[in-house]
Scaffold this active site. Structure first.
Site, PDB file in Angstrom:
ATOM      1  N   GLY A   1       0.836  -1.192   0.000  1.00 28.65           N
ATOM      2  CA  GLY A   1       0.000   0.000   0.000  1.00 28.65           C
ATOM      3  C   GLY A   1       0.870   1.241   0.000  1.00 28.65           C
ATOM      4  O   GLY A   1       2.020   1.217  -0.460  1.00 28.65           O
TER       5      GLY A   1
ATOM      6  N   ILE B   1       2.462   2.913   2.401  1.00 26.88           N
ATOM      7  CA  ILE B   1       3.715   2.832   3.145  1.00 26.88           C
ATOM      8  C   ILE B   1       4.660   1.829   2.499  1.00 26.88           C
ATOM      9  O   ILE B   1       5.861   2.084   2.358  1.00 26.88           O
ATOM     10  CB  ILE B   1       3.443   2.488   4.620  1.00 26.88           C
ATOM     11  CG1 ILE B   1       2.639   3.605   5.270  1.00 26.88           C
ATOM     12  CG2 ILE B   1       4.754   2.257   5.375  1.00 26.88           C
ATOM     13  CD1 ILE B   1       2.137   3.297   6.665  1.00 26.88           C
TER      14      ILE B   1
ATOM     15  N   THR C   1       5.847  -1.921  11.820  1.00 25.41           N
ATOM     16  CA  THR C   1       5.459  -0.537  12.080  1.00 25.41           C
ATOM     17  C   THR C   1       4.008  -0.323  11.678  1.00 25.41           C
ATOM     18  O   THR C   1       3.565   0.817  11.497  1.00 25.41           O
ATOM     19  CB  THR C   1       6.363   0.451  11.306  1.00 25.41           C
ATOM     20  OG1 THR C   1       6.339   0.109   9.903  1.00 25.41           O
ATOM     21  CG2 THR C   1       7.786   0.416  11.809  1.00 25.41           C
TER      22      THR C   1
ATOM     23  N   ARG D   1       0.512  -2.538  12.751  1.00 23.60           N
ATOM     24  CA  ARG D   1      -0.309  -2.682  13.946  1.00 23.60           C
ATOM     25  C   ARG D   1       0.110  -3.956  14.675  1.00 23.60           C
ATOM     26  O   ARG D   1       0.382  -4.994  14.050  1.00 23.60           O
ATOM     27  CB  ARG D   1      -1.799  -2.758  13.593  1.00 23.60           C
ATOM     28  CG  ARG D   1      -2.417  -1.427  13.170  1.00 23.60           C
ATOM     29  CD  ARG D   1      -2.460  -0.438  14.316  1.00 23.60           C
ATOM     30  NE  ARG D   1      -3.095   0.832  13.957  1.00 23.60           N
ATOM     31  CZ  ARG D   1      -2.453   1.895  13.505  1.00 23.60           C
ATOM     32  NH1 ARG D   1      -1.126   1.823  13.335  1.00 23.60           N
ATOM     33  NH2 ARG D   1      -3.088   3.012  13.233  1.00 23.60           N
TER      34      ARG D   1
ATOM     35  N   GLU E   1      -1.170  -1.816  23.850  1.00 25.56           N
ATOM     36  CA  GLU E   1      -0.326  -0.642  24.062  1.00 25.56           C
ATOM     37  C   GLU E   1      -0.866   0.221  25.203  1.00 25.56           C
ATOM     38  O   GLU E   1      -2.071   0.449  25.258  1.00 25.56           O
ATOM     39  CB  GLU E   1      -0.232   0.183  22.773  1.00 25.56           C
ATOM     40  CG  GLU E   1       0.450  -0.568  21.637  1.00 25.56           C
ATOM     41  CD  GLU E   1       0.555   0.239  20.350  1.00 25.56           C
ATOM     42  OE1 GLU E   1       0.015   1.374  20.290  1.00 25.56           O
ATOM     43  OE2 GLU E   1       1.178  -0.259  19.400  1.00 25.56           O
TER      44      GLU E   1
ATOM     45  N   HIS F   1       5.487   3.092  19.640  1.00 23.27           N
ATOM     46  CA  HIS F   1       4.535   3.536  18.620  1.00 23.27           C
ATOM     47  C   HIS F   1       4.779   5.001  18.236  1.00 23.27           C
ATOM     48  O   HIS F   1       3.916   5.862  18.410  1.00 23.27           O
ATOM     49  CB  HIS F   1       3.090   3.352  19.104  1.00 23.27           C
ATOM     50  CG  HIS F   1       2.102   3.312  17.952  1.00 23.27           C
ATOM     51  ND1 HIS F   1       0.920   2.616  18.010  1.00 23.27           N
ATOM     52  CD2 HIS F   1       2.139   3.870  16.717  1.00 23.27           C
ATOM     53  CE1 HIS F   1       0.263   2.754  16.868  1.00 23.27           C
ATOM     54  NE2 HIS F   1       0.990   3.513  16.064  1.00 23.27           N
TER      55      HIS F   1
ATOM     56  N   ALA G   1       6.521   5.856  15.054  1.00 24.25           N
ATOM     57  CA  ALA G   1       7.028   5.940  13.677  1.00 24.25           C
ATOM     58  C   ALA G   1       6.585   7.218  12.973  1.00 24.25           C
ATOM     59  O   ALA G   1       7.287   7.731  12.108  1.00 24.25           O
ATOM     60  CB  ALA G   1       6.587   4.720  12.876  1.00 24.25           C
TER      61      ALA G   1
END
Length: 356
Positions: free
Chosen positions: A174, A176, A256, A258, A288, A315, A317
């Protein structure tokens, strides 16, 4: 009772306050303040007093103000009991992921694609290089005073591995995933990818990019596997015992995306029993903040297996100041569009989950 003016409930004051952060560029400060002003012109904006209101506090505020729209980020869970409130028409998140929002019939959900892809790709590559070259471990080694006078430079000391002759596997091509390819393709390494759709356009542009229809084969042949797929019912624990067992000894698993994409319990069990030997670089976790018991389990594995390298970050990034500012501005802009809308045509430019 409220009047005819739509009401927007923001689950945190951070969406405006980030414009005051000195690290944010003037351009994006202006962008946030402009869209904030526009939103307050067309809607009554109710903002939570704290950055992380409880579910009960969110529900009370939404019901008392008969809110039409909600603005949130991944730190705010928006479950069914919230989106099923009769007045709610739409939810906008400042993240690209939407797994913190319950998808309810008749309620629009928007996210912020295109804003954070490059930043996340940069961070992914930073994690990979840091792990391959053991930068965190060597940094700690020095600062802990272990580099003593008797330890001189030698050819076989602190040997690690660079990217040359490695196969880089990408799960999900996708936004990213594509940004990652753009950055690593010039390295000349073999890039393998798996996605529900093959991208002939990307393969033509990057000759060292190869499509693997069989995800198991991707995990078998890759020295690095990085995850770039969304988390939903179909991808929950997608990387479980079956795929983990296929990874090469001393391969690197990077996440990076989920945390719930990986079956954490299976990963810990296989590492503890030494049935797999892989390095890890995670910025996201199944729960988290990461629970102390989970962190302790990984600590114990490292103490028994010092040959493995784990890099875990909280978390962050997307933690570039301007990227976070753009995420906020885009979310506020999406709320503006939904407030203004009178028909589907008015929101056709928004990224809706699921698409109309």
């Amino acid at each position: 009772m409220k009047g005819s003016t739509p009401t927007v409930y923001l689950a945190s004051p951070v969406f405006r306050e980030i414009a005051d952060n000195p690290r944010v560029s003037v351009k994006f400060k202006f962008m946030i303040n402009k869209v904030w002003s526009n939103l307050n012109t067309v809607a009554r904006v109710v903002t939570a007093e704290s950055r992380f209101p409880s579910l009960a506090e969110m529900k009370k505020a939404i019901e008392e103000n008969e809110a039409d729209f909600i603005g949130c980020h991944i730190g705010h869970r928006v479950p069914e009991e919230i989106v099923s409130i009769a007045s709610i028409k739409g939810v906008a998140t400042s993240n690209v992921g939407w797994n913190h929002i319950h998808l309810h019939p008749g309620v629009l959900v928007t996210n912020t694609p295109g804003v954070l892809a490059g930043t996340t790709a940069d961070y992914t590559i930073s994690l990979i290089l840091s792990n391959l070259r053991n930068i965190v471990g060597l940094n700690n080694y020095l600062w802990e005073g272990k580099w003593g006078p008797d330890e001189r430079w030698d050819l076989d000391r602190h040997i690690t591995k660079n990217t040359e002759n490695l196969t880089y596997g990408i799960l999900g091509l996708g936004e990213i995933g594509r940004e990652v390819v753009k950055r690593v393709a010039p390295w000349g390494i073999h890039i393998a990818y798996h996605d529900i759709f093959q991208s002939l356009e990307m393969e033509e542009k990057y000759p060292n990019l190869t499509y693997y229809e069989d995800v198991e084969q991707l995990f078998k042949i890759s020295d690095i596997v990085s995850l770039h797929i969304p988390l939903d019912e179909s991808t929950h624990h997608f990387v479980g015992e079956r795929l983990l067992r296929l990874m090469r000894p001393r391969a690197l698993l990077v996440n990076t995306a989920r945390g719930g994409i990986i079956d954490t319990a299976a990963l810990i069990r296989l590492l503890k029993t030494k049935e797999i030997s892989i390095h890890l670089a995670f910025d996201v976790f199944e729960e988290e903040p990461i629970p102390p018991a989970t962190l302790q389990a990984f600590r114990e594995i490292l103490s028994e297996r010092p040959d493995l390298r784990f890099i875990f970050t909280p978390h962050t990034a997307t933690g570039d100041a301007d990227t976070r500012a753009r995420m906020s501005a885009t979310m506020l802009s999406n709320l503006n569009a939904m407030v203004h809308s009178t028909s589907v045509r008015d929101i056709k430019e928004l990224n809706l989950i699921p698409p109309l």
